[in-house]
Scaffold this active site. Sequence first.
Site, mmCIF file in Angstrom:
data_model
loop_
_atom_site.group_PDB
_atom_site.id
_atom_site.type_symbol
_atom_site.label_atom_id
_atom_site.label_comp_id
_atom_site.label_asym_id
_atom_site.label_seq_id
_atom_site.Cartn_x
_atom_site.Cartn_y
_atom_site.Cartn_z
ATOM 1 N N CYS A 138 -0.743 -5.173 0.833
ATOM 2 C CA CYS A 138 -0.407 -6.649 0.014
ATOM 3 C C CYS A 138 0.960 -7.239 1.146
ATOM 4 C CB CYS A 138 -0.304 -6.423 -1.540
ATOM 5 S SG CYS A 138 0.495 -5.340 -1.632
ATOM 6 N N GLU B 121 1.558 -9.482 -9.444
ATOM 7 C CA GLU B 121 2.360 -9.010 -8.335
ATOM 8 C C GLU B 121 0.983 -9.982 -7.694
ATOM 9 O OE1 GLU B 121 4.285 -7.285 -7.430
ATOM 10 O OE2 GLU B 121 5.602 -6.846 -9.390
#
Length: 516
Positions: A278, A244
């Site tokens: 993010c 991720e």
Amino acid sequence: MTTLETGPTTNAGATFDSLDPGTGEVVGSYPVQGAEAVAETVERARAAAKWWSGLSFAERRTHLDAWAGVITRRIGQLAEVMHAETGKPHTDAQLEIVLALDHLAWAAKHASKVLGRKRVPSGISMVDHAATVEYLPRGVIGVIGPWNYPVFTPMGSIAYALAAGNAVVFKPSEFTPGVGAWLVDAFAQVVPEHPVLQLVTGFGLTGEALCRAGVDKLAFTGSTATAKLVMAACADTLTPVLIEAGGKDALLVDADADLDAAADAALWGGMANAGQTCIGTERVYVHERVFDQFQAKLSALAGTVRAGTDPGAQIGPMTMPTQSAVVRTHVLDAIERGGRAVVGGPDVVGDRLVQPTILVDVPEDSLAVTEETFGPTLTVARVRDMDEAVELTNASRYGLGSAVFSKRRGVELARRIRSGMTAVNSVIAFAAIPSLPFGGVGESGFGRIHGQDGLKEFANAKAVARRRMPALMALTSFSRTAKTDKIMATIATLRHGRGLNEPPFVSPLRLPRQAR
Ligand code: NAD
């Protein structure tokens, strides 16, 4: 500050400090754990995994629900540790915990249905067999986390890995070890029997040691640059990885969009958590027919958001002091290349506090458009139509999240965007829906946390084919006859060969000798 139980360390006495980013004050001190200590921790986890995987889904759910209960009752305390280590406002920390709790509850509740043993069709050719599939725990999962969402992000792996029956060794970011310690301590209170969830602390080398410690999967969340190092380290032992990584999310505004809602979402998506998200919005592409109107609304709203360390500030300081320099470089580069700051600019990028900045007329090859800025900045660009918006969005090497504001074409545009997740007429919504998978494409990584995919990520599929009646045709035997082959070829032609004008295929090796 919570104390932690980390087990023996090889670097006897070596510690590092966790600092309050707002004040620079030390808020905790933690061991720098080396390869030996990490290996010992994984060894203990292996024994714990045997016990944990032997429990039923229902028993594990009881433990995980009890953990959720402890976290909920002490939410203020955990939020305080998060605030102290990241600088984020207390209320934002609380929201982050609540979202993580939803995921923990979902994973615990659905693991049985998603991963449990189920019968699947065996097909015409294998009708004499029964087929079942189940998803078994992998064993020990290593989780390496970032600092920006120190609860929500690692819990996306930890909660799902535990619900799937694995033990977990968690290495939090060196900026948020106290948050990691708090979560692990809280788990140990409800599961005192075995160290099913353990902590290791330190810097990059500790993370690398975890990659090399023989874990059964490594779930990494962090920057794309570090992700490549993690993959390289895991390659030595063929340890599978879930990545991720970073993003450069775009928000698209169509001509028919609700501009007030779009401006509000762009501002929050770009500035919340001081832009250190993010899946934060970094680029905005606006249809030329509504560009001026949208920009005016966005700029006016931006004036209401302020970075500070006081309780009235909507965003806190930069968690990593070095990130301010990155933000400054991106803003300066954009302006040097002809961009304009309509809100903020280089002067508002302080060493700790960075005020909101909105840039327009920024060339698409500028750092502020191509690289992850990870600060409270937005680039806003005018596009002639939504095809151009999609094209520019998809030109990024990242592909994590995205958002579309459009009354008529929201879902259609969302499906054309090359990213793992898209919100339509909202931002970041997908992260808060536990049944939706979370993850990216391209340099944003691969693999998925959350939802059914997130549970399966931490399990090995186990397939069983059981003969349930005598063989109708001996296919997997040297006693197979030419007649059987012919029947097989005929069945295959009937099932798959439609539309062909060729005669059915029969292996010449199986034809009677005189016919060869
Ligand atoms: P980072 O890459 O600097 O560090 C992440 C973790 O990796 C830390 O725990 C660090 O100690 C560890 N690490 C560093 N070097 C290592 C090595 N060689 N081997 C193993 N581990 C190592 O990232 P960060 O600054 O903590 O976090 C910010 C980044 O994370 C941003 O790029 C952000 O986009 C990304 N992020 C992604 C997601 C997502 O779900 N895709 C979520 C949150 C943050």
